[in-house]
Every structure is written in structure tokens, then in C-alpha cells.
Design an enzyme around this catalytic site. Structure first.
Site, PDB file in Angstrom:
ATOM      1  N   PRO A 208       0.789  -1.233   0.000  1.00 25.86           N
ATOM      2  CA  PRO A 208       0.000   0.000   0.000  1.00 25.86           C
ATOM      3  C   PRO A 208       0.822   1.284   0.000  1.00 25.86           C
ATOM      4  CG  PRO A 208      -0.128  -1.095   2.139  1.00 25.86           C
ATOM      5  CD  PRO A 208       0.524  -2.057   1.188  1.00 25.86           C
ATOM      6  N   ASN A 209       0.323   2.221  -0.770  1.00 25.14           N
ATOM      7  CA  ASN A 209       0.853   3.583  -0.885  1.00 25.14           C
ATOM      8  C   ASN A 209       2.152   3.678  -1.685  1.00 25.14           C
ATOM      9  OD1 ASN A 209      -1.247   4.816   0.745  1.00 25.14           O
ATOM     10  ND2 ASN A 209      -0.302   3.767   2.473  1.00 25.14           N
TER      11      ASN A 209
ATOM     12  N   ARG B   3       4.927  10.918  -2.563  1.00 22.74           N
ATOM     13  CA  ARG B   3       4.669  10.642  -1.150  1.00 22.74           C
ATOM     14  C   ARG B   3       5.925  10.891  -0.301  1.00 22.74           C
ATOM     15  NH1 ARG B   3       4.759   4.533   1.211  1.00 22.74           N
ATOM     16  NH2 ARG B   3       4.031   5.055   3.294  1.00 22.74           N
TER      17      ARG B   3
ATOM     18  N   TYR C 142      11.083   8.860   1.049  1.00 25.42           N
ATOM     19  CA  TYR C 142      11.053   7.846  -0.006  1.00 25.42           C
ATOM     20  C   TYR C 142      11.648   8.295  -1.341  1.00 25.42           C
ATOM     21  CZ  TYR C 142       7.911   5.630   3.345  1.00 25.42           C
ATOM     22  OH  TYR C 142       7.381   5.073   4.485  1.00 25.42           O
TER      23      TYR C 142
ATOM     24  N   ASN D 215       8.013  -5.712  -0.900  1.00 27.00           N
ATOM     25  CA  ASN D 215       7.911  -4.588   0.035  1.00 27.00           C
ATOM     26  C   ASN D 215       6.434  -4.498   0.409  1.00 27.00           C
ATOM     27  OD1 ASN D 215       7.845  -2.259   1.491  1.00 27.00           O
ATOM     28  ND2 ASN D 215       9.026  -1.022   0.045  1.00 27.00           N
TER      29      ASN D 215
ATOM     30  N   ALA E 231       3.178  -0.832   4.772  1.00 27.83           N
ATOM     31  CA  ALA E 231       2.604  -0.806   6.129  1.00 27.83           C
ATOM     32  C   ALA E 231       2.121  -2.177   6.599  1.00 27.83           C
ATOM     33  CB  ALA E 231       1.456   0.199   6.184  1.00 27.83           C
TER      34      ALA E 231
ATOM     35  N   GLU F 222      12.606  -9.626   1.628  1.00 23.33           N
ATOM     36  CA  GLU F 222      11.846  -8.469   2.142  1.00 23.33           C
ATOM     37  C   GLU F 222      12.686  -7.217   1.911  1.00 23.33           C
ATOM     38  OE1 GLU F 222      11.133  -8.731   6.358  1.00 23.33           O
ATOM     39  OE2 GLU F 222      10.345  -6.680   6.461  1.00 23.33           O
TER      40      GLU F 222
ATOM     41  N   HIS G  73      12.771  -2.769   2.150  1.00 23.30           N
ATOM     42  CA  HIS G  73      12.184  -1.476   2.524  1.00 23.30           C
ATOM     43  C   HIS G  73      13.080  -0.373   2.005  1.00 23.30           C
ATOM     44  CE1 HIS G  73       9.206  -3.419   4.961  1.00 23.30           C
ATOM     45  NE2 HIS G  73      10.168  -4.184   5.435  1.00 23.30           N
TER      46      HIS G  73
ATOM     47  N   ARG H 236      13.051   4.490  12.535  1.00 19.99           N
ATOM     48  CA  ARG H 236      11.779   5.220  12.536  1.00 19.99           C
ATOM     49  C   ARG H 236      10.934   4.825  13.755  1.00 19.99           C
ATOM     50  NH1 ARG H 236       9.323   4.838   6.707  1.00 19.99           N
ATOM     51  NH2 ARG H 236       8.103   6.595   7.534  1.00 19.99           N
TER      52      ARG H 236
HETATM   53  C1  DQA Z   1       8.274   1.012   3.840  1.00 17.58           C
HETATM   54  C2  DQA Z   1       8.347   1.220   5.353  1.00 17.58           C
HETATM   55  C3  DQA Z   1       6.984   1.018   5.999  1.00 17.58           C
HETATM   56  O1  DQA Z   1       7.070   1.222   7.412  1.00 17.58           O
HETATM   57  C4  DQA Z   1       5.996   2.004   5.429  1.00 17.58           C
HETATM   58  O2  DQA Z   1       4.709   1.769   5.973  1.00 17.58           O
HETATM   59  C5  DQA Z   1       5.956   2.017   3.954  1.00 17.58           C
HETATM   60  C6  DQA Z   1       7.206   1.876   3.208  1.00 17.58           C
HETATM   61  C7  DQA Z   1       9.612   1.332   3.160  1.00 17.58           C
HETATM   62  O3  DQA Z   1       9.784   0.878   2.026  1.00 17.58           O
HETATM   63  O4  DQA Z   1      10.456   2.038   3.716  1.00 17.58           O
HETATM   64  O5  DQA Z   1       4.924   2.241   3.341  1.00 17.58           O
HETATM   65  O6  DQA Z   1       7.988  -0.360   3.601  1.00 17.58           O
END
Ligand code: DQA
Length: 138
Positions: free
Chosen positions: A9-10, A17, A22, A71, A74, A95, A97, A104
Site C-alpha cells: 500500500p501507498n 509521497r 522515499y 515490500n 505498512a 523483504e 524497505h 523510525r
Molecule cells: C516502507 C516502510 C513502511 O514502514 C511504510 O509503511 C511504507 C514503506 C519502506 O519501504 O520504507 O509504506 O515499507
């Protein structure tokens, strides 16, 4: 070599964003660079904001692809279902990120994916995806 990048998501909003966290590049632009860099790899990209769609994609690709770069965004910190899907499949899952989640908020320190993942790469910006793909090529 067939590898899929699955984004949660997102992450469709990358570029717009929170650019200070990011970066300012869209994932589509970055994905074109990856395809150029890894010409011998059949690279696929899937993004969804919906937990069940992410689970279905892991199941669909997790018995035939050579690698999954995930990835879960959230959902990393909340989804037992995605963690179980990663455990259930045969394809190794890395995995990733973009940000260093350990620097964070506390709630981002927990991952339901990590115990089932073959490896974890985080904090290198979009380069985290490059590194994950490279790990499949050794
Ligand atoms: C994320 C880190 C997550 O905590 C966050 O909710 C994201 C992006 C990252 O790629 O840094 O949406 O996965």
C-alpha cells in the site's frame, strides 16, 4: 530467471509521497532502469493497496518464479496473513524497505515478513530493490 517485485500500500505514490523519506522518483521510472540493468532477468512488477491481493499474488507466483522481492509497506507491521503466505510458498522471498525502518517509529520495528523471508534489505532507498535482485543472481 523470473523475478517479481510485489509492492504494498501507498507505494504507488512514490515520487509524490513524503519525498524526504522515499525520494522523488516514481516506481515506474525506477522499474524501467531495473529492466535495463537486469536485461537477462524476466522482471515483473505488481502493486496493490489491498492485503488479499498481495496474498493472492504471493500464492500465484510462489511456486513457479525464481524469486519474489516483497515490500509489503505498512502491512509488514500488521499482516499475519502476508507473513503466512511468505511461509507457505516455495519461492524465496526477499523483504525490502526503502527506508531504514529501525530508525523510525517503534511500530515499524516489528515485521511479520522477516521470520519467513530468505533475507531482508532495508534503508538503501530504491537501491534496496537492486540489491535484492542481485542477491538472486549469485
Ligand atoms: C516502507 C516502510 C513502511 O514502514 C511504510 O509503511 C511504507 C514503506 C519502506 O519501504 O520504507 O509504506 O515499507
Amino acid at each position: 530467471m523470473k523475478i517479481i517485485i510485489i509492492n504494498g500500500p501507498n507505494l504507488n505514490l512514490l515520487g509524490k509521497r513524503e519525498p524526504e523519506v522515499y525520494g522523488s522518483e516514481t516506481f515506474e521510472d525506477y522499474f524501467s532502469k531495473l529492466q535495463f540493468k537486469f536485461k537477462d532477468v524476466e522482471l515483473e512488477y505488481f502493486q496493490s493497496n489491498i492485503e488479499g491481493e498481495l496474498i493472492s499474488k504471493i500464492q500465484e507466483t510462489g511456486f513457479s518464479y525464481d524469486g519474489i522481492v516483497l515490500n509489503a509497506a505498512a502491512y509488514t507491521h500488521t499482516s499475519v496473513g502476508i507473513g503466512d503466505a511468505v511461509k507457505a510458498v516455495e519461492t524465496p522471498v526477499i523483504e525490502v524497505h526503502i527506508s531504514n525502518t529501525h530508525q523510525r517509529e517503534e511500530f515499524r520495528h516489528l515485521s511479520y515478513i522477516s521470520p519467513a523471508a530468505s533475507g531482508v534489505i532495508l534503508g538503501f532507498g530504491l537501491k534496496s530493490y537492486d540489491l535484492a535482485i542481485e542477491s538472486f543472481l549469485f
